[in-house]
Design a protein around this motif. Structure first.
Motif, PDB file in Angstrom:
ATOM      1  N   LYS A  24       5.851 -14.751  -7.780  1.00  0.00           N
ATOM      2  CA  LYS A  24       6.272 -15.978  -8.814  1.00  0.00           C
ATOM      3  C   LYS A  24       6.773 -16.897  -8.237  1.00  0.00           C
ATOM      4  O   LYS A  24       6.630 -18.014  -8.837  1.00  0.00           O
ATOM      5  N   ASP A  25       8.248 -16.702  -8.034  1.00  0.00           N
ATOM      6  CA  ASP A  25       8.768 -18.538  -8.142  1.00  0.00           C
ATOM      7  C   ASP A  25       9.664 -17.751  -7.192  1.00  0.00           C
ATOM      8  O   ASP A  25      10.885 -16.680  -6.977  1.00  0.00           O
ATOM      9  N   PRO A  26       9.804 -18.933  -6.182  1.00  0.00           N
ATOM     10  CA  PRO A  26      10.686 -18.082  -4.853  1.00  0.00           C
ATOM     11  C   PRO A  26      12.095 -17.835  -5.575  1.00  0.00           C
ATOM     12  O   PRO A  26      13.613 -17.055  -4.554  1.00  0.00           O
ATOM     13  N   SER A  27      12.456 -18.623  -6.624  1.00  0.00           N
ATOM     14  CA  SER A  27      14.113 -18.458  -7.380  1.00  0.00           C
ATOM     15  C   SER A  27      14.457 -18.016  -7.467  1.00  0.00           C
ATOM     16  O   SER A  27      15.696 -16.849  -7.856  1.00  0.00           O
ATOM     17  N   LYS A  28      13.308 -16.700  -8.329  1.00  0.00           N
ATOM     18  CA  LYS A  28      13.412 -15.639  -8.911  1.00  0.00           C
ATOM     19  C   LYS A  28      13.888 -14.305  -7.868  1.00  0.00           C
ATOM     20  O   LYS A  28      13.544 -14.584  -6.814  1.00  0.00           O
ATOM     21  N   PRO A  29      14.637 -12.949  -8.395  1.00  0.00           N
ATOM     22  CA  PRO A  29      14.683 -12.446  -7.772  1.00  0.00           C
ATOM     23  C   PRO A  29      13.831 -11.439  -6.911  1.00  0.00           C
ATOM     24  O   PRO A  29      12.229 -11.513  -8.095  1.00  0.00           O
ATOM     25  N   THR A  30      13.610 -11.215  -5.966  1.00  0.00           N
ATOM     26  CA  THR A  30      13.006  -9.509  -5.970  1.00  0.00           C
ATOM     27  C   THR A  30      12.910  -8.125  -5.907  1.00  0.00           C
ATOM     28  O   THR A  30      14.114  -7.511  -6.307  1.00  0.00           O
ATOM     29  N   LEU A  31      12.264  -7.281  -6.544  1.00  0.00           N
ATOM     30  CA  LEU A  31      12.052  -6.096  -7.397  1.00  0.00           C
ATOM     31  C   LEU A  31      11.516  -5.213  -6.064  1.00  0.00           C
ATOM     32  O   LEU A  31      10.222  -5.631  -5.931  1.00  0.00           O
ATOM     33  N   VAL A  32      12.051  -4.682  -5.370  1.00  0.00           N
ATOM     34  CA  VAL A  32      11.733  -4.066  -4.475  1.00  0.00           C
ATOM     35  C   VAL A  32      10.947  -1.893  -5.109  1.00  0.00           C
ATOM     36  O   VAL A  32      11.652  -1.873  -5.478  1.00  0.00           O
ATOM     37  N   LEU A  33       9.951  -2.066  -4.962  1.00  0.00           N
ATOM     38  CA  LEU A  33       9.297  -0.085  -5.874  1.00  0.00           C
ATOM     39  C   LEU A  33       8.912   0.132  -4.575  1.00  0.00           C
ATOM     40  O   LEU A  33       8.478   0.214  -3.524  1.00  0.00           O
ATOM     41  N   LEU A  34       9.459   1.474  -5.043  1.00  0.00           N
ATOM     42  CA  LEU A  34       9.662   2.519  -4.102  1.00  0.00           C
ATOM     43  C   LEU A  34       8.712   4.242  -4.690  1.00  0.00           C
ATOM     44  O   LEU A  34       9.238   4.119  -5.822  1.00  0.00           O
ATOM     45  N   HIS A  35       8.064   4.214  -3.583  1.00  0.00           N
ATOM     46  CA  HIS A  35       7.016   5.751  -5.219  1.00  0.00           C
ATOM     47  C   HIS A  35       7.624   6.600  -4.865  1.00  0.00           C
ATOM     48  O   HIS A  35       8.624   6.934  -3.299  1.00  0.00           O
ATOM     49  N   GLY A  36       7.772   8.156  -5.000  1.00  0.00           N
ATOM     50  CA  GLY A  36       7.928   9.243  -4.534  1.00  0.00           C
ATOM     51  C   GLY A  36       7.151   9.838  -4.112  1.00  0.00           C
ATOM     52  O   GLY A  36       5.749   9.302  -3.047  1.00  0.00           O
ATOM     53  N   PHE A  37       7.428  11.567  -3.514  1.00  0.00           N
ATOM     54  CA  PHE A  37       6.203  12.483  -2.567  1.00  0.00           C
ATOM     55  C   PHE A  37       4.989  12.183  -3.143  1.00  0.00           C
ATOM     56  O   PHE A  37       4.816  13.041  -4.115  1.00  0.00           O
ATOM     57  N   LEU A  38       3.927  13.268  -1.840  1.00  0.00           N
ATOM     58  CA  LEU A  38       2.760  12.946  -2.105  1.00  0.00           C
ATOM     59  C   LEU A  38       2.488  11.458  -3.065  1.00  0.00           C
ATOM     60  O   LEU A  38       1.165  11.598  -3.699  1.00  0.00           O
ATOM     61  N   SER A  39       2.931  10.323  -3.181  1.00  0.00           N
ATOM     62  CA  SER A  39       2.074   9.258  -4.052  1.00  0.00           C
ATOM     63  C   SER A  39       2.660   7.833  -3.034  1.00  0.00           C
ATOM     64  O   SER A  39       2.285   7.629  -2.020  1.00  0.00           O
ATOM     65  N   SER A  40       1.821   6.789  -3.889  1.00  0.00           N
ATOM     66  CA  SER A  40       2.176   5.142  -2.925  1.00  0.00           C
ATOM     67  C   SER A  40       2.431   4.300  -4.655  1.00  0.00           C
ATOM     68  O   SER A  40       2.634   4.495  -5.377  1.00  0.00           O
ATOM     69  N   THR A  41       2.031   3.284  -3.980  1.00  0.00           N
ATOM     70  CA  THR A  41       2.095   2.327  -5.205  1.00  0.00           C
ATOM     71  C   THR A  41       1.157   2.004  -6.007  1.00  0.00           C
ATOM     72  O   THR A  41       1.284   1.376  -7.260  1.00  0.00           O
ATOM     73  N   PHE A  42       0.233   3.192  -5.780  1.00  0.00           N
ATOM     74  CA  PHE A  42      -0.469   3.151  -6.964  1.00  0.00           C
ATOM     75  C   PHE A  42       0.159   3.742  -7.916  1.00  0.00           C
ATOM     76  O   PHE A  42      -0.421   3.416  -9.608  1.00  0.00           O
ATOM     77  N   CYS A  43       1.651   4.531  -8.501  1.00  0.00           N
ATOM     78  CA  CYS A  43       2.141   5.132  -9.460  1.00  0.00           C
ATOM     79  C   CYS A  43       2.889   4.240 -10.407  1.00  0.00           C
ATOM     80  O   CYS A  43       2.936   4.099 -11.562  1.00  0.00           O
TER      81      CYS A  43
END
Length: 276
Positions: A24-43
């Motif tokens: 969105k904007d380089p000055s904004k922080p990054t939120l890293v998203l990690l999924h669970g077991f048997l899952s993916s970023t789809f969650c």
């Protein structure tokens, strides 16, 4: 300013890792998203649209899940997954990040936060795996038996995607064809079963209470009261062990809180991340 989206693969620690970026904007922080077991970023499909205007987002498919490589050479321990996440974040030249993990991804987030408090300023845990012991010796021994992975495949097939979703969702009316196909898709690749066999061997257990007490970053914990996978009392215990944490629990909600309560989860994330 418009969002810029791209998906890519990067080789890290010898394995090809799939990730998706919403800039969105380089000055904004990054939120890293990690999924669970048997899952993916789809969650995170329901909360990403609500978060992408407030943060730069980095959603990672932890190997061997999602579109990441299903390797039998990669060490699928939490500590190695955390190392992989750290290296990917650094490779993308991200200087300031918050880290969010659901279920198993929560434990990986905690390890990463413990290792790199300078990189991950805040931690968000959704029904995070916690206090699980190392895999039993019998199961670990079994993972060395030829074709043990076929037993894993048979067990997962017998469970079926619908039964697994029933176990993680309180309101079963939310389960539709799109949801079932989204969670089933990574298992069309037979390589995942061999990789899961390796994962059993590599599992080292969750962080001990004395290690959790040394994680000083602000932490947000959100749980479902009807969570059958990681019961709510685990979240309450985790809140007591993390020295700078706040805890919320949701009635009539199961394990899959980003799917079941996306608006509430997003609101709490925004409040938490924007607070000084």
């Amino acid at each position: 300013m418009e969002n810029h989206y791209y998906a890519n693969t990067m080789k890290i620690l010898g394995v090809n890792v799939h990730y998706e970026v919403y800039e969105k904007d380089p000055s904004k922080p990054t939120l890293v998203l990690l999924h669970g077991f048997l899952s993916s970023t789809f969650c995170y499909r329901k909360i990403i649209p609500m978060l992408k205007n407030e943060f730069n987002l980095l959603a990672i498919d932890l190997p061997p899940f999602g579109k990441s490589e299903k390797s039998t050479r990669f060490v699928h321990s939490y500590s190695n997954m955390a190392k992989l996440v750290i290296q990917l974040v650094e490779s993308l030249r991200i200087k300031k990040a918050f880290i969010l993990g659901h279920s198993m991804g929560g434990q990986v987030s905690l390890v990463a936060a413990k290792e790199r408090p300078d990189l991950f300023e805040k931690v968000i845990l959704l029904c995070s795996s916690s206090y699980m012991k190392r895999i039993s010796g019998t199961l670990k021994f079994g993972s060395y038996i030829p074709y043990f992975y076929l037993g894993i495949k048979h067990w997962l097939a017998k469970q079926g995607v619908l039964k697994n979703l029933y176990n993680v969702v309180y309101d079963r009316s939310l389960i539709d064809e799109e949801m079932m196909q989204g969670y089933l898709e990574p298992f069309h690749d037979n390589g995942i079963f061999r990789a899961l066999n390796r994962m059993i061997r590599d599992h080292e257990g969750d962080l001990a209470p004395e290690e959790l007490k040394r994680i000083e970053q602000p932490s947000l914990l959100i749980w479902g009261n009807e969570d059958k996978v990681v019961p709510v009392h685990i979240g309450e215990r985790l809140k007591n062990d993390l020295p700078n944490s706040i805890f919320y629990s949701l009635k009539d909600t199961g394990h899959l809180v980003p799917e079941e309560r996306p608006e509430y989860v997003t609101e709490k994330i925004l409040d938490f991340c924007h607070a000084n």
